[in-house]
Design a protein around this motif. Structure first.
Motif, PDB file in Angstrom:
ATOM      1  N   TYR A   1       0.737  -1.215  -0.167  1.00  0.00           N
ATOM      2  CA  TYR A   1      -0.029   0.081  -0.276  1.00  0.00           C
ATOM      3  C   TYR A   1       0.747   0.835   0.146  1.00  0.00           C
ATOM      4  CZ  TYR A   1      -3.649  -3.131   0.714  1.00  0.00           C
ATOM      5  OH  TYR A   1      -4.499  -4.377   0.514  1.00  0.00           O
ATOM      6  N   ILE A   2       2.142   1.430   0.409  1.00  0.00           N
ATOM      7  CA  ILE A   2       3.577   1.732  -0.113  1.00  0.00           C
ATOM      8  C   ILE A   2       3.132   2.566  -0.903  1.00  0.00           C
ATOM      9  CG2 ILE A   2       5.288   3.523   0.785  1.00  0.00           C
ATOM     10  CD1 ILE A   2       2.802   2.325   3.148  1.00  0.00           C
ATOM     11  N   GLY A   3       3.284   4.183  -1.510  1.00  0.00           N
ATOM     12  CA  GLY A   3       3.150   4.991  -2.286  1.00  0.00           C
ATOM     13  C   GLY A   3       2.391   4.423  -3.053  1.00  0.00           C
ATOM     14  N   ARG A   4       0.681   4.169  -3.220  1.00  0.00           N
ATOM     15  CA  ARG A   4      -0.093   4.285  -3.701  1.00  0.00           C
ATOM     16  C   ARG A   4      -0.787   5.826  -2.648  1.00  0.00           C
ATOM     17  NH1 ARG A   4      -3.963  -1.651  -3.677  1.00  0.00           N
ATOM     18  NH2 ARG A   4      -2.025  -3.139  -3.665  1.00  0.00           N
ATOM     19  N   LYS A   5      -2.304   5.701  -3.365  1.00  0.00           N
ATOM     20  CA  LYS A   5      -2.651   6.834  -3.135  1.00  0.00           C
ATOM     21  C   LYS A   5      -4.168   7.134  -2.494  1.00  0.00           C
ATOM     22  CE  LYS A   5       0.136  10.440  -6.225  1.00  0.00           C
ATOM     23  NZ  LYS A   5       0.451  10.388  -7.558  1.00  0.00           N
ATOM     24  N   THR A   6      -4.416   8.234  -2.323  1.00  0.00           N
ATOM     25  CA  THR A   6      -6.004   8.240  -1.737  1.00  0.00           C
ATOM     26  C   THR A   6      -7.057   8.927  -2.504  1.00  0.00           C
ATOM     27  OG1 THR A   6      -5.921  10.958  -0.638  1.00  0.00           O
ATOM     28  CG2 THR A   6      -4.699   9.285   1.376  1.00  0.00           C
ATOM     29  N   ALA A   7      -8.332   8.550  -1.982  1.00  0.00           N
ATOM     30  CA  ALA A   7      -9.346   9.421  -3.349  1.00  0.00           C
ATOM     31  C   ALA A   7      -8.848  10.535  -4.170  1.00  0.00           C
ATOM     32  CB  ALA A   7     -10.428   8.927  -2.769  1.00  0.00           C
TER      33      ALA A   7
ATOM     34  N   THR B   1     -10.169   8.594   7.835  1.00  0.00           N
ATOM     35  CA  THR B   1     -10.625   8.414   6.727  1.00  0.00           C
ATOM     36  C   THR B   1     -11.917   7.398   7.863  1.00  0.00           C
ATOM     37  OG1 THR B   1      -9.755   6.537   5.670  1.00  0.00           O
ATOM     38  CG2 THR B   1      -9.851   8.967   4.996  1.00  0.00           C
ATOM     39  N   VAL B   2     -11.389   6.442   8.105  1.00  0.00           N
ATOM     40  CA  VAL B   2     -12.812   5.245   8.594  1.00  0.00           C
ATOM     41  C   VAL B   2     -12.531   5.509  10.282  1.00  0.00           C
ATOM     42  CG1 VAL B   2     -13.196   3.927   6.929  1.00  0.00           C
ATOM     43  CG2 VAL B   2     -10.918   3.716   7.852  1.00  0.00           C
ATOM     44  N   ASP B   3     -11.936   5.964  10.986  1.00  0.00           N
ATOM     45  CA  ASP B   3     -11.971   6.123  12.758  1.00  0.00           C
ATOM     46  C   ASP B   3     -11.361   4.700  13.390  1.00  0.00           C
ATOM     47  OD1 ASP B   3     -13.156   9.242  12.631  1.00  0.00           O
ATOM     48  OD2 ASP B   3     -15.018   8.379  12.882  1.00  0.00           O
ATOM     49  N   VAL B   4     -10.311   4.109  12.313  1.00  0.00           N
ATOM     50  CA  VAL B   4      -9.626   3.214  13.526  1.00  0.00           C
ATOM     51  C   VAL B   4      -8.175   3.600  13.268  1.00  0.00           C
ATOM     52  CG1 VAL B   4      -8.816   1.186  12.851  1.00  0.00           C
ATOM     53  CG2 VAL B   4     -11.237   1.090  11.343  1.00  0.00           C
TER      54      VAL B   4
ATOM     55  N   GLU C   1     -16.371  -4.864  12.341  1.00  0.00           N
ATOM     56  CA  GLU C   1     -16.624  -3.454  12.158  1.00  0.00           C
ATOM     57  C   GLU C   1     -15.415  -2.501  11.686  1.00  0.00           C
ATOM     58  OE1 GLU C   1     -19.381  -1.579  11.473  1.00  0.00           O
ATOM     59  OE2 GLU C   1     -18.066   0.817  11.243  1.00  0.00           O
ATOM     60  N   ALA C   2     -14.377  -2.692  12.804  1.00  0.00           N
ATOM     61  CA  ALA C   2     -12.820  -2.383  12.466  1.00  0.00           C
ATOM     62  C   ALA C   2     -12.230  -2.761  11.041  1.00  0.00           C
ATOM     63  CB  ALA C   2     -11.955  -2.003  13.431  1.00  0.00           C
ATOM     64  N   PHE C   3     -12.467  -4.219  11.028  1.00  0.00           N
ATOM     65  CA  PHE C   3     -11.821  -4.549  10.094  1.00  0.00           C
ATOM     66  C   PHE C   3     -12.414  -5.382   8.938  1.00  0.00           C
ATOM     67  CE2 PHE C   3      -7.707  -6.982  11.225  1.00  0.00           C
ATOM     68  CZ  PHE C   3      -7.769  -7.035  12.356  1.00  0.00           C
ATOM     69  N   ASP C   4     -13.847  -4.395   8.320  1.00  0.00           N
ATOM     70  CA  ASP C   4     -14.391  -4.072   7.794  1.00  0.00           C
ATOM     71  C   ASP C   4     -14.105  -2.689   6.818  1.00  0.00           C
ATOM     72  OD1 ASP C   4     -15.906  -6.277   6.521  1.00  0.00           O
ATOM     73  OD2 ASP C   4     -17.632  -5.332   7.345  1.00  0.00           O
TER      74      ASP C   4
ATOM     75  N   THR D   1     -12.518  -1.470   3.538  1.00  0.00           N
ATOM     76  CA  THR D   1     -12.639  -0.526   2.058  1.00  0.00           C
ATOM     77  C   THR D   1     -11.835   0.679   2.172  1.00  0.00           C
ATOM     78  OG1 THR D   1     -14.820  -0.753   3.755  1.00  0.00           O
ATOM     79  CG2 THR D   1     -14.622   1.031   1.952  1.00  0.00           C
ATOM     80  N   ALA D   2     -10.727   1.127   3.410  1.00  0.00           N
ATOM     81  CA  ALA D   2     -10.161   2.359   3.750  1.00  0.00           C
ATOM     82  C   ALA D   2      -8.921   1.306   2.491  1.00  0.00           C
ATOM     83  CB  ALA D   2      -9.812   2.421   4.376  1.00  0.00           C
ATOM     84  N   LEU D   3      -8.276   0.698   2.377  1.00  0.00           N
ATOM     85  CA  LEU D   3      -7.108   0.243   1.466  1.00  0.00           C
ATOM     86  C   LEU D   3      -7.645  -0.181   0.632  1.00  0.00           C
ATOM     87  CD1 LEU D   3      -5.514  -2.472   4.338  1.00  0.00           C
ATOM     88  CD2 LEU D   3      -4.574   0.121   3.479  1.00  0.00           C
ATOM     89  N   SER D   4      -8.811  -0.790  -0.237  1.00  0.00           N
ATOM     90  CA  SER D   4      -9.157  -0.801  -1.763  1.00  0.00           C
ATOM     91  C   SER D   4      -9.795   0.286  -1.993  1.00  0.00           C
ATOM     92  CB  SER D   4     -10.652  -1.803  -1.421  1.00  0.00           C
ATOM     93  OG  SER D   4     -11.115  -1.408  -0.835  1.00  0.00           O
TER      94      SER D   4
END
Ligand code: PLP
Length: 419
Positions: free
Chosen positions: A352-358, A376-379, A406-409, A413-416
């Protein structure tokens, strides 16, 4: 000799300009505990009304067993509050000595046991008592955040040995042999491990013991604080019970924060040869003069509890560990060494390093990734760089199962959403 006299002090030695800030060089060389900082962050966000789920803390969410609370309350009501002995109340040291025989098959007399203001203080006292400048302490990484800074505070040099996922984050005998020099004073072993949850098996510990045996100046700090968080089919073995001939060079470090959920009572203990204990008592006598008597009264009750009283903790955490393994299997590119104990998963996040957020922000490190998950997801998570090995995230399963789902969901979502 209690200090320098005015006459013998050279004024010229101090003529060099000195920095005006508050921090000594020693304190500038260390940082704040990153895990405590993340905990504070989570509390602030909750105050702002956000639905934060914390996977950031190494703190149990279970209740302290009732007999412990009653014993401490009764001690308070009896008015107990005289100076405690620096080394700990005799009844507590006797109880710990019995526990070490009962659970670990190890014979330690009460004079070989020291009680401290948390396990952290045991480690601090040991380093202060034994390290001279130049002395080195071997610390396998990923490591519990405080080891290197405690070593630095005591004037020693931490020597970090990186242990990759391909070796399940465990120190090998070869890597240990290669790291030892004539300056090595200690090697730190922590199993079950924070932050990875991995557990060394008997053969791995014996292989490390074989190396240590060849280096008579090296001592072993066996941090066994997660002793009771080890999941079937694994069984806990204390380092000294596997290498009895090294018991005279081993400091067992343990405490009440995890096994009895008593983290706020600040009480830990060490077991070691009497000479080392005496040197540590000397340090403690100048630092805190002993642990609060009321907390010790609770600890006396805790150490006498039947093992079944804490097996409910273990059962609960084993269920959660198994649940998190299922949840983790739904997140791609998040590899981890399977944890056999403690309450952590430690996935690597290179993918995930080197990727960009939305909105186009780059994720350049695990610190960025942890911040992104928080914003983004309060975790709350803790970046692996705090534990000397990354990019990775430490995820603690110290919240109830429904919140874990809930946390892992949310994490998935955030990573995808990163591209
Ligand atoms: N050692 C390890 C491996 C830990 O994870 C912790 C706390 O998280 C400690 C020591 C410190 O424990 P205590 O609360 O007894 O100071």
């Amino acid at each position: 000799m209690n200090g320098t006299t005015l006459e013998s002090r050279s004024r010229h030695a101090a003529d060099e300009p000195r920095p005006i800030g508050f921090e000594s060089q020693r304190v500038s060389s260390i940082g704040f505990s990153q895990t405590l900082a993340m905990g504070r962050r989570a509390t602030e966000l909750v105050k702002e009304g956000r639905d934060v789920i914390s996977l950031g803390l190494g703190e149990l969410d279970l209740e302290i067993p009732e007999p412990i609370r009653t014993a401490a309350a009764e001690a308070a009501m009896r008015g107990e509050g005289r100076s405690p002995p620096v080394e700990g109340l005799a009844r507590l040291r006797e109880g710990i000595s019995r526990k070490l025989m009962r659970d670990n098959g190890l014979q330690y007399s009460p004079s070989e046991v020291l009680v401290s203001g948390g396990t952290k203080q045991i480690i601090f006292s040991a380093m202060m008592a034994t390290l001279d400048p130049q002395d080195e302490v071997i610390i396998p990484a990923p490591y519990w955040v405080s080891y290197p800074d405690i070593v630095r505070l005591a004037g020693g040099t931490p020597v970090i040995v990186s242990c990759g996922i391909e070796q399940a984050h465990k120190l090998s005998a070869e890597a240990l042999e290669a790291a030892i020099t004539n300056k090595t004073r200690w090697i730190v072993l922590n199993s079950p491990n924070n932050p990875t949850g991995i557990v060394y098996n008997d053969d791995e510990l014996r292989a490390l013991a074989d190396v240590i045996r060849r280096h008579p100046r090296v001592m072993v700090l066996a941090d066994e604080i997660y002793e009771n968080f080890i999941y079937e089919p694994l069984l806990f073995k204390s380092f000294a019970s596997l290498a009895p001939d090294l018991k005279s060079r081993t400091l067992i470090v343990n405490g009440f924060s995890k096994s009895f959920a008593m983290i706020g009572w600040r009480i830990g203990y060490g077991a070691a040869p009497a000479d080392l204990v005496t040197a540590m008592i000397k340090v403690q006598s100048q630092v805190n003069s002993g642990v609060a008597t009321i907390a010790q009264a609770g600890a006396i009750a805790a150490i006498e509890l039947p093992l079944t009283a804490i097996s409910t903790f273990r059962d609960e955490y084993r269920r959660r560990r198994d649940r998190v393994a299922v949840l983790m299997s739904r997140i791609p590119d998040f590899p981890y060494a399977p944890p056999g104990g403690a309450f952590y998963f430690y996935p690597l996040c290179d993918a995930y390093i080197g990727r960009k957020t939305a909105d186009g922000k780059p994720i350049e490190s695990d610190v960025d990734l942890a911040e992104y998950l928080l914003q983004t997801v309060d975790v709350v998570t803790v970046p692996g760089s705090s534990f000397g090995f990354g990019p990775a995230l430490r995820l603690s399963y110290t919240c109830p199962e429904s919140r874990l789902d809930e946390a892992f969901d949310r994490i998935r979502t955030a990573l995808s959403a990163l591209h």
